[in-house]
Design an enzyme around this catalytic site. Structure first.
Site, short mmCIF file in Angstrom:
data_model
loop_
_atom_site.label_atom_id
_atom_site.label_comp_id
_atom_site.label_asym_id
_atom_site.label_seq_id
_atom_site.Cartn_x
_atom_site.Cartn_y
_atom_site.Cartn_z
N GLU A 1 1.01 -1.34 0.05
CA GLU A 1 -0.11 -0.05 0.05
C GLU A 1 0.59 1.02 0.12
O GLU A 1 2.01 1.11 0.28
CB GLU A 1 -1.02 0.06 1.15
CG GLU A 1 -0.20 0.00 2.43
CD GLU A 1 -0.91 0.70 3.75
OE1 GLU A 1 -1.57 1.79 3.52
OE2 GLU A 1 -1.06 0.15 4.89
N ALA B 1 -12.87 1.40 6.91
CA ALA B 1 -13.43 0.70 5.90
C ALA B 1 -12.62 -0.44 5.41
O ALA B 1 -12.91 -1.42 4.66
CB ALA B 1 -13.76 1.57 4.29
N ASP C 1 -16.98 5.77 14.05
CA ASP C 1 -15.68 5.49 13.23
C ASP C 1 -14.93 4.04 13.36
O ASP C 1 -14.18 3.79 14.08
CB ASP C 1 -14.64 6.33 13.74
CG ASP C 1 -13.42 6.71 12.95
OD1 ASP C 1 -13.27 5.91 11.90
OD2 ASP C 1 -12.64 7.60 13.05
N LYS D 1 -3.92 -1.80 14.22
CA LYS D 1 -3.03 -0.83 14.94
C LYS D 1 -3.58 -0.38 16.35
O LYS D 1 -4.43 -0.49 16.60
CB LYS D 1 -3.14 0.61 14.28
CG LYS D 1 -2.17 0.80 12.97
CD LYS D 1 -2.48 1.86 11.92
CE LYS D 1 -3.75 1.51 11.24
NZ LYS D 1 -4.35 2.45 10.68
N1 PSU Z 1 -0.59 0.56 8.94
C1 PSU Z 1 0.54 1.23 9.28
N2 PSU Z 1 0.45 2.70 9.02
C2 PSU Z 1 -0.57 3.07 8.30
C3 PSU Z 1 -1.54 2.34 8.14
C4 PSU Z 1 -1.59 1.12 8.10
O1 PSU Z 1 1.50 0.87 9.80
O2 PSU Z 1 -0.66 4.44 7.99
C5 PSU Z 1 -2.77 3.13 7.04
C6 PSU Z 1 -3.48 1.94 6.20
O3 PSU Z 1 -3.54 2.50 4.93
C7 PSU Z 1 -4.73 1.90 6.72
C8 PSU Z 1 -5.23 3.06 7.11
O4 PSU Z 1 -5.73 1.33 5.76
O5 PSU Z 1 -4.07 3.63 7.83
C9 PSU Z 1 -6.39 3.25 7.92
O6 PSU Z 1 -7.10 4.49 8.40
P1 PSU Z 1 -8.45 4.63 8.77
O7 PSU Z 1 -8.27 4.31 10.06
O8 PSU Z 1 -8.64 6.13 8.53
O9 PSU Z 1 -9.37 3.89 8.01
MN MN Z 2 -12.05 6.29 9.85
#
Ligand code: PSU
Ligand code: MN
Length: 313
Positions: free
Chosen positions: A35, A151, A148, A169
């Site tokens: 990604e 997705a 929140d 995370k």
């Molecule tokens: N894992 C990491 N660093 C990141 C992310 C994942 O070590 O920055 C990113 C990924 O792209 C994941 C996103 O899909 O954070 C999730 O964001 P949100 O919680 O806004 O969906």
């Molecule tokens: Mn979000």
């Protein structure tokens, strides 16, 4: 047969393939999707570009071909070249694109980095079965009030791909995320462990029902899913850091508490939450969490490469 843009099959998806990835698809070689959001929004400059390149070399060292996915000028790219990677790592004007954003971003001709959700969706369409990242998105703390939830979860529920990660995370509500993964029918296995990892820390405090203990065994699971044809979404392979490589759990908990307070004080919400908290960790721990984050990603890239090679053989 692939055409000059590397597109194969009856469906000509509007995707631009990097040269190496186009060759690998034609030859049926192992490919690992990567990604770009971790590069553009998850890691600070200038480390992000170096790490992006290191992730790709780590995949190459296993014998697989890396395919970093992103969007440039509204065009989906699978297998960004070094100039494109450099641009996404350094430009201020890179959107964070989830799966739902892709068509809108294309119509607006923007440059964007793809999240886990968008990357897995695009990888699956490109016929790439293995994907490496750091940690998945999931259910945020206080989601019962904010709704929140990343997705990443619903996309993984309907996307046939194997995702290697260090769990979700640790800034999230991990217990709630595991419940949602179960409800959504996403398969979860620990790698050589029945403990679900906590991203920066080895153990999130939660168990999983299954473990897979070698790249070959993960490949067996991938093949069994294909043979059964029962459908379903992703297989998550949760790869914990060795305890001696984790972020000190006490430092982790204190930093997270400070970060959540700062976030509430500054009114950060929505898609800004994850980048804000990761940046807070990296500055508040004077780079300790950054070093751990990089180790996580490189370890996952290595394992994903081995799985892709085992599954292609
Ligand atoms: N894992 C990491 N660093 C990141 C992310 C994942 O070590 O920055 C990113 C990924 O792209 C994941 C996103 O899909 O954070 C999730 O964001 P949100 O919680 O806004 O969906
Ligand atoms: Mn979000």
């Amino acid at each position: 047969m692939a055409d000059s843009a590397g597109r194969t099959g009856p469906l000509h998806h509007d995707i631009q393939y990097g040269a190496e990835v186009a060759d690998a698809r034609r030859d049926g070689r192992a490919i690992v999707a990567l990604e770009s959001t971790i590069i553009a929004h998850g890691l600070p400059r200038p480390d992000n570009l170096r790490v992006a390149r290191d992730i790709e070399s780590t995949v190459r060292a296993t014998g697989a071909v890396p395919a970093t996915i992103g969007m440039l000028g509204g065009r989906l790219v699978v297998g960004l070249d070094d100039d494109q990677l450099t641009y996404l790592a350094n430009s201020e004007a890179v959107a964070k694109l989830s799966a739902r954003d892709l068509a809108l971003a294309a119509a607006n001709g923007v440059d964007g980095a793809t999240t886990v959700a968008a990357t897995s969706a695009v990888a699956a369409v490109a016929g790439i079965g293995v994907f490496a990242t750091g940690g998945l998105g999931g259910v945020h703390r206080e989601a019962e009030r904010t709704f929140d939830e990343s997705a990443d979860l619903v996309t993984l529920a309907r996307t046939p791909i194997t995702v290697v990660c260090a769990g979700v995370k640790s800034i999230l509500d991990v217990a709630a995320t595991l419940e949602r993964l179960e409800t959504l029918g996403v398969a979860v296995a620990g790698y050589r462990s029945r403990r679900f990892p906590g991203f920066f820390v080895t153990d999130s405090g939660h168990e999983v029902d299954w473990s897979l203990d070698s790249p070959e065994q993960v490949a067996d699971a991938i093949r069994a899913r294909r043979r059964h044809g029962v459908g379903g979404g992703a297989l998550v392979v949760a790869n914990p850091l060795p305890t001696e490589e984790q972020l000190d759990p006490q430092l982790h908990d204190a930093t997270l508490a400070d970060g959540l307070a700062a976030m509430a004080a500054q009114g950060v919400t929505g898609k800004g939450v994850t980048p804000f908290l990761l940046a807070h960790f990296h500055s508040a721990t004077a780079g300790a969490s950054l070093a751990v984050n990089i180790r996580i990603i490189l370890r996952n890239a290595d394992l994903a490469g081995r799985i892709a090679v085992a599954a292609a053989g």
